[in-house]
Design an enzyme around this catalytic site. Structure first.
Site, mmCIF file in Angstrom:
data_model
loop_
_atom_site.group_PDB
_atom_site.id
_atom_site.type_symbol
_atom_site.label_atom_id
_atom_site.label_comp_id
_atom_site.label_asym_id
_atom_site.label_seq_id
_atom_site.Cartn_x
_atom_site.Cartn_y
_atom_site.Cartn_z
ATOM 1 N N ASP A 39 49.219 5.298 53.730
ATOM 2 C CA ASP A 39 49.160 4.898 52.434
ATOM 3 C C ASP A 39 48.153 5.348 51.814
ATOM 4 O O ASP A 39 47.751 4.855 50.744
ATOM 5 C CB ASP A 39 49.357 3.390 52.119
ATOM 6 N N HIS A 246 35.815 31.765 56.461
ATOM 7 C CA HIS A 246 36.363 30.454 55.984
ATOM 8 C C HIS A 246 35.666 29.408 56.647
ATOM 9 O O HIS A 246 36.281 28.294 56.850
ATOM 10 C CB HIS A 246 37.815 30.536 55.801
ATOM 11 N N ASP A 263 28.239 28.763 50.824
ATOM 12 C CA ASP A 263 29.178 29.137 49.641
ATOM 13 C C ASP A 263 29.794 28.001 49.240
ATOM 14 O O ASP A 263 30.695 27.204 49.995
ATOM 15 C CB ASP A 263 30.339 30.072 50.302
ATOM 16 N N ASP A 274 31.044 28.889 41.561
ATOM 17 C CA ASP A 274 31.432 29.603 43.043
ATOM 18 C C ASP A 274 30.035 30.439 43.219
ATOM 19 O O ASP A 274 30.028 31.630 42.736
ATOM 20 C CB ASP A 274 32.718 30.482 42.858
ATOM 21 N N HIS A 357 36.062 41.988 53.068
ATOM 22 C CA HIS A 357 36.690 41.052 51.876
ATOM 23 C C HIS A 357 36.336 42.004 50.728
ATOM 24 O O HIS A 357 35.614 42.790 50.269
ATOM 25 C CB HIS A 357 36.319 39.510 51.817
ATOM 26 N N HIS A 361 36.600 38.049 42.404
ATOM 27 C CA HIS A 361 37.789 37.589 42.064
ATOM 28 C C HIS A 361 37.514 36.718 40.718
ATOM 29 O O HIS A 361 36.492 36.465 40.202
ATOM 30 C CB HIS A 361 38.484 36.615 43.095
ATOM 31 N N HIS A 368 39.844 30.637 42.544
ATOM 32 C CA HIS A 368 40.399 32.175 42.553
ATOM 33 C C HIS A 368 41.508 32.068 41.411
ATOM 34 O O HIS A 368 42.820 31.605 41.710
ATOM 35 C CB HIS A 368 41.068 32.303 44.082
ATOM 36 N N GLU A 411 30.563 39.068 44.828
ATOM 37 C CA GLU A 411 29.939 38.482 46.043
ATOM 38 C C GLU A 411 30.215 39.506 47.232
ATOM 39 O O GLU A 411 31.011 39.250 48.129
ATOM 40 C CB GLU A 411 31.226 37.359 46.347
ATOM 41 N N TYR A 415 28.744 41.105 57.505
ATOM 42 C CA TYR A 415 29.000 40.204 58.662
ATOM 43 C C TYR A 415 29.079 41.029 60.160
ATOM 44 O O TYR A 415 29.750 41.868 60.250
ATOM 45 C CB TYR A 415 30.362 39.526 58.665
ATOM 46 N N ARG A 432 26.228 36.696 52.577
ATOM 47 C CA ARG A 432 26.916 37.069 51.412
ATOM 48 C C ARG A 432 26.237 36.464 50.257
ATOM 49 O O ARG A 432 25.408 35.450 50.373
ATOM 50 C CB ARG A 432 28.050 36.160 51.493
ATOM 51 N N GLU A 434 26.688 35.473 46.205
ATOM 52 C CA GLU A 434 27.823 35.441 45.241
ATOM 53 C C GLU A 434 27.141 34.729 44.001
ATOM 54 O O GLU A 434 26.649 33.860 44.002
ATOM 55 C CB GLU A 434 28.895 34.565 45.853
HETATM 56 N N1 GLY Z 1 34.434 30.198 47.641
HETATM 57 C C1 GLY Z 1 35.558 31.132 48.069
HETATM 58 C C2 GLY Z 1 35.124 32.340 47.392
HETATM 59 O O1 GLY Z 1 33.984 32.951 47.370
HETATM 60 O O2 GLY Z 1 36.075 33.110 47.026
HETATM 61 MN MN MN Z 2 34.349 33.554 45.379
HETATM 62 MN MN MN Z 3 32.538 31.432 47.123
#
Ligand code: GLY
Ligand code: MN
Ligand code: MN
Length: 464
Positions: A39, A246, A263, A274, A357, A361, A368, A411, A415, A432, A434
């Site tokens: 619940d 991820h 991140d 972000d 990647h 975005h 996103h 970003e 890696y 990374r 960003e």
């Molecule tokens: N945190 C998700 C991205 O960087 O796209």
């Molecule tokens: Mn991002």
């Molecule tokens: Mn991010």
């Protein structure tokens, strides 16, 4: 003078109506409440389209907007018993005044009233394939209406995807949205600073530091500054975990001499930020870490320099890939005797082993955010090419042309998973960087640089 919140939402509904045209009706539910276990629900988060059109954050609510701008809200009725448990509800009586809608009814009247609201409309607009069960509800209302045809009821005869119109509206952030996003970005930047400094202090003192400790520091700073929740699941990745794109904050140990990739960023009043920073756990980059870090930073700078009104979104990615590819050759991550020149690396996508990647975005209410990545006016210009790595045939359309007020991330990363032919000094380094930017007439405004990004600046911050 900025419009008040109420008129802002009303203006958005009128703009939507204008684009749908007379004879249209839009059906916009907010999000479902989601059970976590037994619940116990997940914390409720409204639907972004719904919120964009009325600014209302309660669950169990629907907006019905007609082509002349007339707006009806269905919302939870006042209920003293439930309000003791779940909190105060706005209720249909107060809603027209508070939310500037034309009419409001209890959600319990939705099924009874919807056929009447659809009667005589030409087209029904809703966000296709976004809301579980929505099509079935609409079918039910239309079926009911059709059964009344002999009484003169007229059933709508076309469906339109609301996403097309709303996504394009949401893609350009107005001054009100930009102000919230700057604020969200500032809070997130402060959270990164806090996590970096806490990490260096504890690691240098030889104390146990776990990924979840850093996650707690981030969350503390978000909530301390009024953010409602993280904008997405925080990545706090120590050492080799940074090579898992991820990865979520787990119980990994943060070791001196390794990098930490964070991140994480907050959502504030419905808008996401972000940010990613990668920093040495003890506050000082090693030689190989610094070489790769400066390469990623140079590639980010190249992407940032490519942002401007009239540029294409793909220009950012192309700029960062070019710098990264050249750097991979220069540092020996890629062997030029095997892969050839930088043009070969790009054309045959050899860089993909270390950079898999995209660079950017859209960012907005959703991390996103909505909005197509191809240019709508050129959507029929489809070209095909064969992916050199997979052999798949890819269909491509010209990338979106940037306009002032679009908001995006930059970003790039690298890696390095252990592999034969990869110099061991780079094994398990994941980096990374960003930042978030608003496109402006003269280039862009970076809104996340309250947290430093240069090697010397990060080291200075972590000494402090
Ligand atoms: N945190 C998700 C991205 O960087 O796209
Ligand atoms: Mn991002
Ligand atoms: Mn991010």
């Amino acid at each position: 003078m900025h419009p008040t919140h109420t008129t802002l939402y009303t203006q958005r509904r009128f703009e939507l109506s204008r684009q749908m045209g007379r004879g249209a009706v839009a059906i916009v539910p907010t999000a479902h409440e989601q059970t976590r276990n037994r619940d116990n629900d997940f914390l409720f988060r409204h639907d972004s389209y719904f919120y964009y059109l009325c600014g209302f954050t309660e669950p169990n609510a629907w907006l019905i907007i007609s082509g002349d701008g007339h707006t009806t809200l269905f919302c939870q009725p006042k209920d003293p018993d439930r309000e003791i448990w779940d909190g105060v509800r706005l209720g249909p009586q107060a809603a027209p005044q508070t939310l500037d809608v034309d009419a409001a009814f209890s959600i319990t009247e939705l099924d009874a009233r919807l056929p009447g609201l659809l009667d005589g409309c030409a087209s029904v607009w809703y966000a296709f394939a976004t809301h579980k069960g929505l099509e079935t509800r609409i079918d039910g209302w239309l079926g009911h209406l059709r059964s009344k045809a002999r009484l003169g009821a007229l059933c709508p005869w076309s469906f339109n995807d609301l996403c097309g119109v709303l996504d394009d509206m949401r893609l350009i952030k107005d001054v009100h949205e930009q102000a919230i996003m700057r604020h969200a970005a500032h809070i997130s930047a402060c959270a990164h600073i806090r996590a970096m400094q806490w990490c260096a202090m504890r690691v240098r003192a030889g104390l146990d530091v776990r990924e979840y400790h850093l996650d707690a520091e981030l969350l503390h700073e978000f909530r301390l500054n009024g953010s409602q929740y993280p904008a997405y699941g925080s990545v706090v990745a120590a050492g080799a975990n940074a090579c898992v794109l991820h990865y979520r904050a787990g119980d990994g140990c943060v070791h001196s001499g390794e990098l930490v990739l964070i991140d994480a960023a907050c959502e504030l009043d419905g808008y996401a930020s972000d940010i990613t920073r990668t920093f040495p756990a003890n506050g000082i980059f090693t030689g190989p870490q610094k070489s790769l870090y400066e390469l990623v930073l140079a590639s980010q700078e190249a992407a940032i320099a490519a942002i401007g009104v009239g540029a294409r979104l793909s220009d950012l990615h192309d700029a960062s890939v070019k710098v990264l590819s050249q750097g991979m050759l220069d540092l020996g991550l890629l062997d030029k005797n095997k892969v050839g020149t930088v043009s070969d690396v790009i054309e045959k996508r050899h860089y993909f082993q270390f950079y898999m990647h995209k660079t950017s975005h859209w960012l907005g209410m959703d991390v996103h955010d909505c909005g197509t990545y191809f240019e709508p006016s050129e959507m029929n210009q489809v070209s095909t090419r064969v992916d050199p790595l997979t052999g798949d045939t890819l269909r491509e359309r010209p990338s979106r042309i940037l306009r002032a007020g679009m908001t995006l991330t930059i970003e790039p990363g690298i890696y390095v998973r252990p592999a034969p032919n990869v110099p061991e000094v780079f094994y398990n380094i994941g980096i990374r960087i960003e930042d978030d930017a608003i496109v402006t007439e003269s280039g862009c405004e970076l809104i996340t640089r309250d947290v430093p990004v240069g090697v010397a600046d990060i080291e200075a911050l972590m000494r402090a």
